[in-house]
Design a protein around this motif. Sequence first.
Motif, PDB file in Angstrom:
ATOM      1  N   PHE A 180      16.036 -18.484  14.866  1.00  0.00           N
ATOM      2  CA  PHE A 180      15.995 -19.818  15.161  1.00  0.00           C
ATOM      3  C   PHE A 180      15.229 -20.714  13.767  1.00  0.00           C
ATOM      4  N   LEU A 181      14.000 -20.049  13.375  1.00  0.00           N
ATOM      5  CA  LEU A 181      13.252 -20.756  12.624  1.00  0.00           C
ATOM      6  C   LEU A 181      13.779 -20.426  11.337  1.00  0.00           C
ATOM      7  N   HIS A 182      14.809 -19.419  11.117  1.00  0.00           N
ATOM      8  CA  HIS A 182      15.356 -18.980   9.779  1.00  0.00           C
ATOM      9  C   HIS A 182      16.535 -20.006   9.356  1.00  0.00           C
ATOM     10  N   ASN A 183      16.807 -20.914  10.380  1.00  0.00           N
ATOM     11  CA  ASN A 183      18.108 -21.867  10.113  1.00  0.00           C
ATOM     12  C   ASN A 183      17.624 -22.727   9.079  1.00  0.00           C
ATOM     13  N   ASN A 184      16.123 -22.859   8.845  1.00  0.00           N
ATOM     14  CA  ASN A 184      15.880 -23.857   7.894  1.00  0.00           C
ATOM     15  C   ASN A 184      16.435 -23.547   6.247  1.00  0.00           C
ATOM     16  N   TRP A 185      16.644 -22.228   6.236  1.00  0.00           N
ATOM     17  CA  TRP A 185      17.252 -21.602   5.000  1.00  0.00           C
ATOM     18  C   TRP A 185      18.870 -21.910   4.964  1.00  0.00           C
ATOM     19  N   PHE A 186      19.591 -21.971   6.032  1.00  0.00           N
ATOM     20  CA  PHE A 186      20.711 -22.322   6.171  1.00  0.00           C
ATOM     21  C   PHE A 186      21.140 -23.626   5.789  1.00  0.00           C
ATOM     22  N   LEU A 239       3.986 -31.861  14.529  1.00  0.00           N
ATOM     23  CA  LEU A 239       3.592 -32.142  13.056  1.00  0.00           C
ATOM     24  C   LEU A 239       3.225 -30.648  12.338  1.00  0.00           C
ATOM     25  N   ASP A 240       2.608 -29.857  13.562  1.00  0.00           N
ATOM     26  CA  ASP A 240       2.232 -28.390  13.190  1.00  0.00           C
ATOM     27  C   ASP A 240       3.225 -27.396  13.092  1.00  0.00           C
ATOM     28  N   ARG A 241       4.353 -27.916  13.411  1.00  0.00           N
ATOM     29  CA  ARG A 241       5.480 -27.156  13.387  1.00  0.00           C
ATOM     30  C   ARG A 241       6.792 -27.828  12.853  1.00  0.00           C
ATOM     31  N   PRO A 242       7.008 -27.477  11.653  1.00  0.00           N
ATOM     32  CA  PRO A 242       7.850 -28.533  10.796  1.00  0.00           C
ATOM     33  C   PRO A 242       9.210 -28.252  11.149  1.00  0.00           C
ATOM     34  N   ILE A 243       9.699 -27.194  11.686  1.00  0.00           N
ATOM     35  CA  ILE A 243      11.065 -26.774  11.806  1.00  0.00           C
ATOM     36  C   ILE A 243      12.162 -27.758  12.312  1.00  0.00           C
ATOM     37  N   GLY A 244      11.565 -28.386  13.405  1.00  0.00           N
ATOM     38  CA  GLY A 244      12.257 -29.392  13.916  1.00  0.00           C
ATOM     39  C   GLY A 244      12.732 -30.715  13.089  1.00  0.00           C
ATOM     40  N   ILE A 245      11.596 -31.194  12.054  1.00  0.00           N
ATOM     41  CA  ILE A 245      11.780 -32.096  10.987  1.00  0.00           C
ATOM     42  C   ILE A 245      13.022 -31.543  10.169  1.00  0.00           C
ATOM     43  N   LEU A 246      12.733 -30.336   9.568  1.00  0.00           N
ATOM     44  CA  LEU A 246      13.491 -29.712   8.531  1.00  0.00           C
ATOM     45  C   LEU A 246      15.006 -29.762   9.045  1.00  0.00           C
ATOM     46  N   TYR A 280      21.844 -22.728  16.319  1.00  0.00           N
ATOM     47  CA  TYR A 280      20.686 -22.417  16.273  1.00  0.00           C
ATOM     48  C   TYR A 280      19.905 -22.819  17.604  1.00  0.00           C
ATOM     49  N   ASP A 281      20.213 -23.769  18.442  1.00  0.00           N
ATOM     50  CA  ASP A 281      19.465 -24.201  19.582  1.00  0.00           C
ATOM     51  C   ASP A 281      19.909 -23.115  20.752  1.00  0.00           C
ATOM     52  N   THR A 282      20.947 -22.347  20.521  1.00  0.00           N
ATOM     53  CA  THR A 282      21.256 -21.054  21.472  1.00  0.00           C
ATOM     54  C   THR A 282      20.242 -20.095  21.222  1.00  0.00           C
ATOM     55  N   GLU A 283      20.083 -19.749  19.872  1.00  0.00           N
ATOM     56  CA  GLU A 283      19.000 -18.727  19.368  1.00  0.00           C
ATOM     57  C   GLU A 283      17.723 -19.225  20.117  1.00  0.00           C
TER      58      GLU A 283
END
Length: 298
Positions: free
Chosen positions: A272-278, A21-28, A186-189
């Motif tokens: 990888f983290l930037h994929n949120n914006w994609f 929950l401290d790293r919400p990228i997976g949720i997004l 994104y998961d390959t990145e």
Amino acid sequence: MGISWSRLRERIDLYESLMRLDRPIGILLLLWPTLWGLWLSARGEPHWMVAWIFVLGTVLMRSAGCVINDLADRNFDPHVERTRNRPLASGQVSTKEALFLFAGLVLCAFALVLLFESWLLIGLSVAALFLAASYPFTKRFLAIPQAYLGVAFGFGIPMAYAAQLGRVLPEAWWLLLANVFWAIAYDTEYAMVDRVDDLRIGIRTSAITFGKADVAVVMICYALALGLIGAVAYRIGLGWCFWAGLAVAAGIAAYHYTLIRERDPARCFKAFLHNNWFGASVFAGIALDSLVRKGFFR
């Protein structure tokens, strides 16, 4: 004997860390395709209660997925630099605690599904649970487990159609396939960050399978994802706002090439983290298109 508040706070913090929950990228990354499905199935007007239930369900199932992932990898994570301090890997949370937490999260998510009183949705939710629970183990034998992850992360799309329409239209499955290609990208990145450690401990990832072609395959997968999303949008007649959003997403994918082409772990993780914006750009295009159609900007 009572438990002290400081001790309780410590356990809660550890459980939050276990659920990421401290790293919400997976949720997004799980939420965006679900929102694509919600908005497209409702043609831009999803019921607010349905939307909130799916958002909450996304948080619960992503949290459960993190817990089962760490349970599956508890003997591997201590040997990987990036994961050795996770609660299970470091021994701060027991296997029994993690199993109870996983069960509690799944039961809460299933309770949300029951609110719809739909056997189709219940069946899809069981399939989604199986996908989420089995994905961590696919890294033992699948050459590209990221494809399996893409199905698991995109299953909110057909569930959204089932919740709002009582059936799953063909476009939902095409969107799910688009999500598979996006997830491979994104998961390959992400896997490129841990390539050295994964080779040492015997975990299979797409970054290892693709080898020197990893960057090229990532970009091809982005192109396929964008093409499939665009094909669905063209078929159902979305307007210029959507295409603007898709163009932004394509620009983001192109930017990722500049980050991963040298295979530097830190820059790959940034991509990888930037994929949120994609995902957000695609959703913004879908949402804005629906608002324009309803005359919101007149």
